[in-house]
Design a protein around this motif. Structure first.
Motif, short mmCIF file in Angstrom:
data_model
loop_
_atom_site.label_atom_id
_atom_site.label_comp_id
_atom_site.label_asym_id
_atom_site.label_seq_id
_atom_site.Cartn_x
_atom_site.Cartn_y
_atom_site.Cartn_z
N GLU A 180 0.82 -1.21 0.00
CA GLU A 180 0.00 0.00 0.00
C GLU A 180 0.85 1.26 0.00
N ILE A 181 1.89 1.28 0.83
CA ILE A 181 2.74 2.47 0.92
C ILE A 181 3.48 2.72 -0.38
N VAL A 182 4.07 1.67 -0.94
CA VAL A 182 4.81 1.83 -2.20
C VAL A 182 3.86 2.25 -3.32
N ALA A 183 2.70 1.64 -3.41
CA ALA A 183 1.72 2.01 -4.43
C ALA A 183 1.29 3.47 -4.25
N SER A 184 1.10 3.87 -3.01
CA SER A 184 0.70 5.25 -2.73
C SER A 184 1.77 6.24 -3.20
N ILE A 185 3.03 5.92 -2.95
CA ILE A 185 4.12 6.81 -3.35
C ILE A 185 4.18 6.91 -4.88
N VAL A 186 4.09 5.77 -5.57
CA VAL A 186 4.13 5.79 -7.03
C VAL A 186 2.93 6.56 -7.58
N LYS A 204 5.34 -0.84 -12.77
CA LYS A 204 4.85 -2.00 -12.02
C LYS A 204 6.02 -2.88 -11.58
N ILE A 205 6.99 -3.04 -12.46
CA ILE A 205 8.18 -3.83 -12.12
C ILE A 205 8.97 -3.14 -11.01
N VAL A 206 9.12 -1.83 -11.10
CA VAL A 206 9.80 -1.06 -10.06
C VAL A 206 9.07 -1.24 -8.73
N HIS A 207 7.74 -1.13 -8.74
CA HIS A 207 6.93 -1.31 -7.54
C HIS A 207 7.16 -2.69 -6.94
N GLN A 208 7.10 -3.73 -7.77
CA GLN A 208 7.29 -5.09 -7.28
C GLN A 208 8.69 -5.30 -6.70
N THR A 209 9.68 -4.72 -7.35
CA THR A 209 11.07 -4.88 -6.90
C THR A 209 11.29 -4.19 -5.55
N ILE A 210 10.77 -2.98 -5.42
CA ILE A 210 10.90 -2.26 -4.16
C ILE A 210 10.18 -3.01 -3.04
N CYS A 211 8.99 -3.49 -3.32
CA CYS A 211 8.23 -4.25 -2.31
C CYS A 211 8.98 -5.51 -1.90
N LYS A 212 9.53 -6.21 -2.86
CA LYS A 212 10.28 -7.44 -2.55
C LYS A 212 11.47 -7.13 -1.65
N SER A 213 12.18 -6.05 -1.95
CA SER A 213 13.33 -5.65 -1.13
C SER A 213 12.90 -5.28 0.28
N LEU A 214 11.85 -4.48 0.39
CA LEU A 214 11.38 -4.06 1.72
C LEU A 214 10.85 -5.23 2.53
N LYS A 215 10.17 -6.16 1.87
CA LYS A 215 9.66 -7.34 2.58
C LYS A 215 10.81 -8.19 3.10
N GLY A 216 11.91 -8.23 2.36
CA GLY A 216 13.09 -8.95 2.83
C GLY A 216 13.72 -8.28 4.03
N ILE A 217 13.71 -6.96 4.03
CA ILE A 217 14.28 -6.21 5.16
C ILE A 217 13.41 -6.34 6.40
N PHE A 218 12.09 -6.25 6.20
CA PHE A 218 11.18 -6.21 7.33
C PHE A 218 10.52 -7.55 7.65
N HIS A 219 11.05 -8.66 7.13
CA HIS A 219 10.42 -9.94 7.41
C HIS A 219 10.41 -10.20 8.92
N SER A 220 9.36 -10.88 9.37
CA SER A 220 9.26 -11.14 10.81
C SER A 220 10.27 -12.20 11.20
N ARG A 221 10.83 -12.02 12.36
CA ARG A 221 11.82 -12.94 12.86
C ARG A 221 11.18 -13.91 13.85
N ILE A 222 11.67 -15.12 13.83
CA ILE A 222 11.17 -16.13 14.74
C ILE A 222 11.72 -15.85 16.13
#
Length: 67
Positions: free
Chosen positions: A11-17, A37-55
């Motif tokens: 949502e945040i990345v889509a809002s910024i774009v 759309k590719i830029v959006h997906q790539t940024i989201c993938k990177s951010l999800k990797g950074i912010f993934h929940s830790r066990i």
């Protein structure tokens, strides 16, 4: 962002774009909508990797910590 979920990140990345598009900031850019759309997906993938929940693993004394 306190608890970054995949949906919140999208949502945040889509809002910024969308804001940049509506403000005509990309009018002179050679990027196509498909490329944005590719830029959006790539940024989201990177951010999800950074912010993934830790066990949370138990430690001595019964308390947990993220690893």
């Amino acid at each position: 962002m306190e608890e970054p979920t995949e949906e919140k990140i999208d949502e945040i990345v889509a809002s910024i774009v969308n804001d940049r598009l509506q403000d005509n900031q990309l009018d002179e850019s050679p990027l196509t909508i498909q490329e944005l759309k590719i830029v959006h997906q790539t940024i989201c993938k990177s951010l999800k990797g950074i912010f993934h929940s830790r066990i949370k693993y138990p430690t001595e004394g019964g308390k947990t910590h993220a690893n």
